[in-house]
Design a protein around this motif. Structure first.
Motif, PDB file in Angstrom:
ATOM      1  N   GLU A 191       0.828  -1.206   0.000  1.00 16.89           N
ATOM      2  CA  GLU A 191       0.000   0.000   0.000  1.00 16.89           C
ATOM      3  C   GLU A 191       0.861   1.254   0.000  1.00 16.89           C
ATOM      4  OE1 GLU A 191      -2.031  -2.888   3.018  1.00 16.89           O
ATOM      5  OE2 GLU A 191      -0.001  -2.188   2.533  1.00 16.89           O
ATOM      6  N   CYS A 197      -2.631   0.308  -3.963  1.00 14.47           N
ATOM      7  CA  CYS A 197      -2.168  -1.001  -3.518  1.00 14.47           C
ATOM      8  C   CYS A 197      -1.687  -1.766  -4.740  1.00 14.47           C
ATOM      9  CB  CYS A 197      -3.276  -1.766  -2.813  1.00 14.47           C
ATOM     10  SG  CYS A 197      -2.812  -3.453  -2.349  1.00 14.47           S
ATOM     11  N   TRP A 219     -10.285  -3.092   0.645  1.00  9.65           N
ATOM     12  CA  TRP A 219      -9.645  -2.191   1.603  1.00  9.65           C
ATOM     13  C   TRP A 219     -10.311  -2.378   2.962  1.00  9.65           C
ATOM     14  CZ3 TRP A 219      -5.318   0.436   0.662  1.00  9.65           C
ATOM     15  CH2 TRP A 219      -4.976   0.707  -0.670  1.00  9.65           C
ATOM     16  N   ARG A 248      -9.774  -1.254   7.340  1.00  9.03           N
ATOM     17  CA  ARG A 248      -9.125  -0.282   8.212  1.00  9.03           C
ATOM     18  C   ARG A 248      -9.280  -0.710   9.658  1.00  9.03           C
ATOM     19  NH1 ARG A 248     -13.186   4.944   7.383  1.00  9.03           N
ATOM     20  NH2 ARG A 248     -14.979   4.115   8.558  1.00  9.03           N
ATOM     21  N   ARG A 268     -10.674  -4.594  13.055  1.00  9.50           N
ATOM     22  CA  ARG A 268     -10.510  -4.247  11.655  1.00  9.50           C
ATOM     23  C   ARG A 268     -11.850  -4.410  10.944  1.00  9.50           C
ATOM     24  NH1 ARG A 268      -5.054  -6.133   8.926  1.00  9.50           N
ATOM     25  NH2 ARG A 268      -5.802  -8.199   9.507  1.00  9.50           N
ATOM     26  N   TYR A 312      -5.545  -1.151   5.194  1.00 11.29           N
ATOM     27  CA  TYR A 312      -4.897  -2.326   4.623  1.00 11.29           C
ATOM     28  C   TYR A 312      -5.607  -2.727   3.340  1.00 11.29           C
ATOM     29  CZ  TYR A 312      -3.168  -2.914   9.416  1.00 11.29           C
ATOM     30  OH  TYR A 312      -2.594  -2.731  10.638  1.00 11.29           O
ATOM     31  N   TRP A 371      -2.532 -10.049   2.714  1.00 10.66           N
ATOM     32  CA  TRP A 371      -2.671  -8.706   3.272  1.00 10.66           C
ATOM     33  C   TRP A 371      -1.413  -7.886   3.055  1.00 10.66           C
ATOM     34  CZ3 TRP A 371      -7.099  -6.943   5.774  1.00 10.66           C
ATOM     35  CH2 TRP A 371      -8.088  -7.903   5.987  1.00 10.66           C
ATOM     36  N   GLN A 429       0.930  -4.429   4.344  1.00 11.83           N
ATOM     37  CA  GLN A 429       1.430  -3.987   5.644  1.00 11.83           C
ATOM     38  C   GLN A 429       0.645  -2.821   6.220  1.00 11.83           C
ATOM     39  OE1 GLN A 429       3.931  -5.601   7.471  1.00 11.83           O
ATOM     40  NE2 GLN A 429       3.406  -7.102   5.902  1.00 11.83           N
ATOM     41  N   GLY A 430      -0.102  -2.139   5.388  1.00 13.12           N
ATOM     42  CA  GLY A 430      -0.929  -1.042   5.870  1.00 13.12           C
ATOM     43  C   GLY A 430      -0.309   0.323   5.621  1.00 13.12           C
TER      44      GLY A 430
END
Length: 132
Positions: A6, A22, A36, A38, A45, A96, A122, A124-125
């Motif tokens: 991301e 991303c 997506w 968060r 999450r 994420y 996933w 890493q954010g």
């Protein structure tokens, strides 16, 4: 294996905009949904937006972001975007991106499209902070 990276997070004042990106690499042809999510401090999450990557390109949004966020994809670049407008302080979170590598029912119904446990790979954010 799918790798997700991301970018695009940052700090913005309420009412402002940000666009998250991303980039996907690896076995991207195994992906059916990209989404997506968060996570705010002290909270679980949650799913924000997702897209069915195959024919139809269905999109799905959490009620809290409908009309403000837009998810899109550039298949040639294997890149997913999240355009976030009219940002609010409550949008502050780590964002994420994730990929879902199977189908749960007809895509038009969006079953599991915003469910965290349905996603396998996933990133890493990237942090988004909205100040009032």
């Amino acid at each position: 294996q799918v790798q997700l990276v991301e970018s695009g997070g940052g700090s913005v004042q309420a009412g402002g905009s940000l666009r998250l990106s991303c980039a996907a690499s690896g076995a991207t042809d195994t992906i059916y949904y990209r989404g997506w999510f968060r996570q705010a401090p002290g909270k679980r999450r949650e799913g924000v937006a997702a897209v069915y990557t195959r024919r139809g390109g269905y999109t799905y949004y959490a009620d809290s972001v409908k009309g403000r966020f837009t998810i899109s994809q550039d298949n040639a670049k294997n890149t997913l975007y999240l355009q976030m407008n009219s940002l609010k302080p409550e949008d502050t979170a780590m964002y994420y991106c994730a990929s879902k590598n199977w189908v749960t029912g007809p895509p038009a119904l969006g079953i599991g499209s915003l469910t965290e446990s349905e996603y396998y790979y996933w990133g890493q954010g990237t942090q988004v902070t909205v100040s009032s």
